[in-house]
Design an enzyme around this catalytic site. Structure first.
Site, PDB file in Angstrom:
ATOM      1  CB  SER A  12     -29.217 -10.631   9.090  1.00  0.00           C
ATOM      2  OG  SER A  12     -30.020 -11.799   9.045  1.00  0.00           O
ATOM      3  CB  CYS A  74     -27.154 -13.098   4.782  1.00  0.00           C
ATOM      4  SG  CYS A  74     -28.553 -11.993   5.008  1.00  0.00           S
ATOM      5  CB  THR A  76     -31.299 -10.198   3.118  1.00  0.00           C
ATOM      6  OG1 THR A  76     -32.385 -11.123   3.238  1.00  0.00           O
ATOM      7  CG2 THR A  76     -31.804  -8.783   3.209  1.00  0.00           C
ATOM      8  CB  CYS A 184     -34.513 -16.598   3.983  1.00  0.00           C
ATOM      9  SG  CYS A 184     -34.053 -15.954   5.611  1.00  0.00           S
TER      10      CYS A 184
END
Ligand code: DGL
Length: 253
Positions: A12, A74, A76, A184
């Protein structure tokens, strides 16, 4: 698909550079194409459907560039999109980073484990599956730390302000955690501050090295390893300013 094609590495924003570092250490002769979507960061506070859409768009733009593997650097984006990507591109080697919970639970059976990760990662089905599969009799504490990704995207990883933010959310866990999982990819960039806060009493674990090893294993299995010369192309939707920050984080000239 050729051995000399790129390994695309996606995040991201600039966080995925912490994974790229590990990939380059393990596989220095490969050609890397890193894309950070800083114009749309953070992903971790968005609805999951948006993260999926952004990740698919980024991958579609990378595919025509000649890539032999995709590393989703990433947590996420992995949580939101890896299953869809694997269905859509079954021929592509796809490796998605996930929080290093298994590693933490193996090292500290029955221990207290903190997991720092984004809201999306912590609420998604993938993480819940990871928890039920690997946490065993460990006590797992979810620690989202709002605002931390933004600090790192703004080039402030190593500032008193960021350390104060970390202390605000984490001080009450000092001396109580056996391990803290950096779930993360932005967070390895605040490792020095975390080491100061936890003072060596808590192991700080991240999934970057494991992801690099898994990438090597998958490429070897597919007969797609490359013997150099290595190359790195850095791209970022946030433009020149984010590329400068990327080079700084990678300690490049
Ligand atoms: N670096 C990403 C991760 O590993 C997330 C950062 C964001 O929220 O955009 O989860």
């Amino acid at each position: 698909m050729n051995n000399s094609d790129y390994i695309a590495v996606l995040d991201s924003g600039v966080g995925g550079l912490s994974v790229l570092r590990q990939l380059q250490r393990l596989l220095p002769k490969e050609r890397y194409l890193f894309f950070g979507d800083s114009a749309n960061a953070p992903y971790g506070t968005r609805p999951t459907a948006q993260v999926l859409e952004l990740t698919l768009a980024a991958v579609e733009a990378l595919l025509p560039r000649g890539i032999k593997a995709l590393v989703i650097a990433c947590n996420t984006a992995t949580a939101a999109a890896v299953d869809t990507l694997r269905q859509r591109y079954p021929e592509l080697v796809i490796v998605g980073i996930e929080p290093a919970l298994k590693l933490a639970a193996e090292r500290y059976p029955g221990g207290q484990i903190g997991i720092m990760a984004t809201e999306v990662t912590l609420r998604e089905r993938k993480f819940l599956a990871l928890l039920s599969r690997f946490s065993g009799d460990c006590q797992v504490i979810k620690l989202p730390v709002p605002g931390l990704v933004e600090q790192i995207e703004h080039g402030k990883a190593n500032t008193p302000e960021t350390e104060a933010l970390l202390r605000y959310y984490l001080q009450s866990y000092v001396g109580k955690l056996d391990a803290l999982v950096l779930g993360c990819t932005h967070f390895p960039f605040v490792r020095p501050a975390l080491e100061r806060i936890f003072g060596g009493q808590t192991a700080l674990l991240d999934g970057g090295e494991g992801t690099a090893r898994e990438t090597r294993r998958r490429l070897r299995e597919a007969g797609l390893l490359y013997a150099g010369p290595g190359e790195l192309v850095l791209e970022n939707s946030g433009g020149e300013e984010m590329l400068c920050l990327s080079r700084r984080l990678l300690e490049l000239p």
